[in-house]
Design a protein around this motif. Structure first.
Motif, PDB file in Angstrom:
ATOM      1  N   PRO A   1       5.111 -15.628 -18.242  1.00  0.00           N
ATOM      2  CA  PRO A   1       4.356 -15.110 -17.107  1.00  0.00           C
ATOM      3  C   PRO A   1       4.645 -15.915 -15.843  1.00  0.00           C
ATOM      4  N   ALA A   2       4.812 -15.190 -14.775  1.00  0.00           N
ATOM      5  CA  ALA A   2       5.071 -15.846 -13.501  1.00  0.00           C
ATOM      6  C   ALA A   2       3.785 -16.489 -13.001  1.00  0.00           C
ATOM      7  N   PRO A   3       3.880 -17.663 -12.401  1.00  0.00           N
ATOM      8  CA  PRO A   3       2.664 -18.289 -11.894  1.00  0.00           C
ATOM      9  C   PRO A   3       2.083 -17.442 -10.761  1.00  0.00           C
ATOM     10  N   ALA A   4       0.760 -17.421 -10.708  1.00  0.00           N
ATOM     11  CA  ALA A   4       0.091 -16.641  -9.666  1.00  0.00           C
ATOM     12  C   ALA A   4       0.443 -17.226  -8.308  1.00  0.00           C
ATOM     13  N   PRO A   5       0.718 -16.359  -7.353  1.00  0.00           N
ATOM     14  CA  PRO A   5       1.064 -16.887  -6.028  1.00  0.00           C
ATOM     15  C   PRO A   5      -0.136 -17.586  -5.409  1.00  0.00           C
ATOM     16  N   ALA A   6       0.132 -18.660  -4.715  1.00  0.00           N
ATOM     17  CA  ALA A   6      -0.933 -19.423  -4.068  1.00  0.00           C
ATOM     18  C   ALA A   6      -1.500 -18.606  -2.917  1.00  0.00           C
ATOM     19  N   ALA A   7      -2.791 -18.733  -2.724  1.00  0.00           N
ATOM     20  CA  ALA A   7      -3.430 -18.019  -1.621  1.00  0.00           C
ATOM     21  C   ALA A   7      -2.886 -18.564  -0.309  1.00  0.00           C
ATOM     22  N   PRO A   8      -2.611 -17.674   0.627  1.00  0.00           N
ATOM     23  CA  PRO A   8      -2.068 -18.167   1.894  1.00  0.00           C
ATOM     24  C   PRO A   8      -3.111 -19.008   2.625  1.00  0.00           C
ATOM     25  N   ALA A   9      -2.632 -20.012   3.296  1.00  0.00           N
ATOM     26  CA  ALA A   9      -3.530 -20.894   4.038  1.00  0.00           C
ATOM     27  C   ALA A   9      -4.119 -20.131   5.224  1.00  0.00           C
ATOM     28  N   THR A  10      -5.417 -20.320   5.435  1.00  0.00           N
ATOM     29  CA  THR A  10      -6.078 -19.645   6.550  1.00  0.00           C
ATOM     30  C   THR A  10      -5.751 -20.395   7.842  1.00  0.00           C
ATOM     31  N   PRO A  11      -5.259 -19.671   8.843  1.00  0.00           N
ATOM     32  CA  PRO A  11      -4.935 -20.338  10.107  1.00  0.00           C
ATOM     33  C   PRO A  11      -6.181 -20.985  10.730  1.00  0.00           C
ATOM     34  N   GLU A  12      -5.957 -22.009  11.502  1.00  0.00           N
ATOM     35  CA  GLU A  12      -7.048 -22.775  12.095  1.00  0.00           C
ATOM     36  C   GLU A  12      -7.888 -21.929  13.051  1.00  0.00           C
ATOM     37  N   ASP A  13      -7.250 -21.047  13.821  1.00  0.00           N
ATOM     38  CA  ASP A  13      -8.015 -20.230  14.766  1.00  0.00           C
ATOM     39  C   ASP A  13      -8.970 -19.282  14.026  1.00  0.00           C
ATOM     40  N   VAL A  14      -8.558 -18.767  12.884  1.00  0.00           N
ATOM     41  CA  VAL A  14      -9.433 -17.904  12.093  1.00  0.00           C
ATOM     42  C   VAL A  14     -10.615 -18.714  11.568  1.00  0.00           C
ATOM     43  N   MET A  15     -10.347 -19.932  11.115  1.00  0.00           N
ATOM     44  CA  MET A  15     -11.422 -20.806  10.628  1.00  0.00           C
ATOM     45  C   MET A  15     -12.455 -21.057  11.720  1.00  0.00           C
ATOM     46  N   LEU A  16     -11.981 -21.317  12.954  1.00  0.00           N
ATOM     47  CA  LEU A  16     -12.897 -21.570  14.062  1.00  0.00           C
ATOM     48  C   LEU A  16     -13.737 -20.329  14.393  1.00  0.00           C
ATOM     49  N   LEU A  17     -13.089 -19.160  14.366  1.00  0.00           N
ATOM     50  CA  LEU A  17     -13.826 -17.926  14.628  1.00  0.00           C
ATOM     51  C   LEU A  17     -14.891 -17.684  13.563  1.00  0.00           C
ATOM     52  N   ARG A  18     -14.590 -17.987  12.328  1.00  0.00           N
ATOM     53  CA  ARG A  18     -15.580 -17.829  11.258  1.00  0.00           C
ATOM     54  C   ARG A  18     -16.771 -18.774  11.470  1.00  0.00           C
ATOM     55  N   GLU A  19     -16.495 -20.001  11.903  1.00  0.00           N
ATOM     56  CA  GLU A  19     -17.568 -20.948  12.166  1.00  0.00           C
ATOM     57  C   GLU A  19     -18.485 -20.424  13.269  1.00  0.00           C
ATOM     58  N   ILE A  20     -17.866 -19.895  14.330  1.00  0.00           N
ATOM     59  CA  ILE A  20     -18.654 -19.349  15.444  1.00  0.00           C
ATOM     60  C   ILE A  20     -19.491 -18.192  14.943  1.00  0.00           C
ATOM     61  N   ARG A  21     -18.888 -17.312  14.179  1.00  0.00           N
ATOM     62  CA  ARG A  21     -19.597 -16.160  13.645  1.00  0.00           C
ATOM     63  C   ARG A  21     -20.765 -16.602  12.789  1.00  0.00           C
ATOM     64  N   ASP A  22     -20.538 -17.554  11.895  1.00  0.00           N
ATOM     65  CA  ASP A  22     -21.595 -18.016  11.005  1.00  0.00           C
ATOM     66  C   ASP A  22     -22.719 -18.701  11.784  1.00  0.00           C
ATOM     67  N   SER A  23     -22.362 -19.421  12.852  1.00  0.00           N
ATOM     68  CA  SER A  23     -23.407 -20.112  13.636  1.00  0.00           C
ATOM     69  C   SER A  23     -24.253 -19.103  14.425  1.00  0.00           C
ATOM     70  N   LEU A  24     -23.695 -17.965  14.823  1.00  0.00           N
ATOM     71  CA  LEU A  24     -24.433 -16.947  15.544  1.00  0.00           C
ATOM     72  C   LEU A  24     -25.386 -16.194  14.623  1.00  0.00           C
ATOM     73  N   LYS A  25     -25.065 -16.099  13.339  1.00  0.00           N
ATOM     74  CA  LYS A  25     -25.917 -15.406  12.374  1.00  0.00           C
ATOM     75  C   LYS A  25     -27.200 -16.175  12.125  1.00  0.00           C
ATOM     76  N   LYS A  26     -27.223 -17.427  12.334  1.00  0.00           N
ATOM     77  CA  LYS A  26     -28.404 -18.257  12.014  1.00  0.00           C
ATOM     78  C   LYS A  26     -29.438 -18.117  13.034  1.00  0.00           C
TER      79      LYS A  26
END
Length: 142
Positions: free
Chosen positions: A117-142
């Motif tokens: 069996p072929a090894p499962a492909p590694a999940a692609p790394a999330t770009p830094e700008d996407v991470m920052l946008l998620r943080e902003i989104r999560d902080s607005l939900k609170k």
């Protein structure tokens, strides 16, 4: 570093030894294939084509001295130039059989490698700008 030391390092590397073992086994395998062709296959092929013996097919290219029999060995011993195409046919059949056997071996090895069996492909790394946008989104939900 002296030349002998360099040669020693070269000669004992794994690749060189593996190559040497492969050449030795290949030579022995070549003798087996020669025997299969000469002793098993060519007699059958000769029978199909009217009991031809391919090893004795030749064309005389020079003049034959008187008293020399018209056989390949006798003509060669007499120094008469001979085009021995029957020997070429035997060697060509030998090569085709050897190539087919090696093809089948490589095909089986590749099949065995694919069954793992072929090894499962590694999940692609999330770009830094996407991470920052998620943080902003999560902080607005609170």
């Amino acid at each position: 570093m002296g030349m002998m030391q360099e040669f020693k390092e070269f000669a004992v590397k794994g690749n060189v030894i593996d190559l040497a073992v492969g050449v030795i086994i290949g030579g022995a395998f070549g003798k087996i294939v020669d025997s299969v062709v000469a002793d098993l296959i060519m007699p059958v092929v000769g029978l199909v084509f009217g009991r031809l013996d391919f090893s004795n097919l030749f064309v005389v290219l020079g003049t034959v001295p008187a008293g020399v029999p018209n056989t390949l060995d006798a003509l060669r011993k007499a120094g008469v130039p001979v085009l021995a195409y029957g020997n070429f046919i035997t060697i060509a059949v030998n090569f085709a059989i050897l190539a087919f056997i090696i093809f089948m071996m490589v095909k089986q090895i590749n099949r065995l490698k694919r069954s793992e069996p072929a090894p499962a492909p590694a999940a692609p790394a999330t770009p830094e700008d996407v991470m920052l946008l998620r943080e902003i989104r999560d902080s607005l939900k609170k």
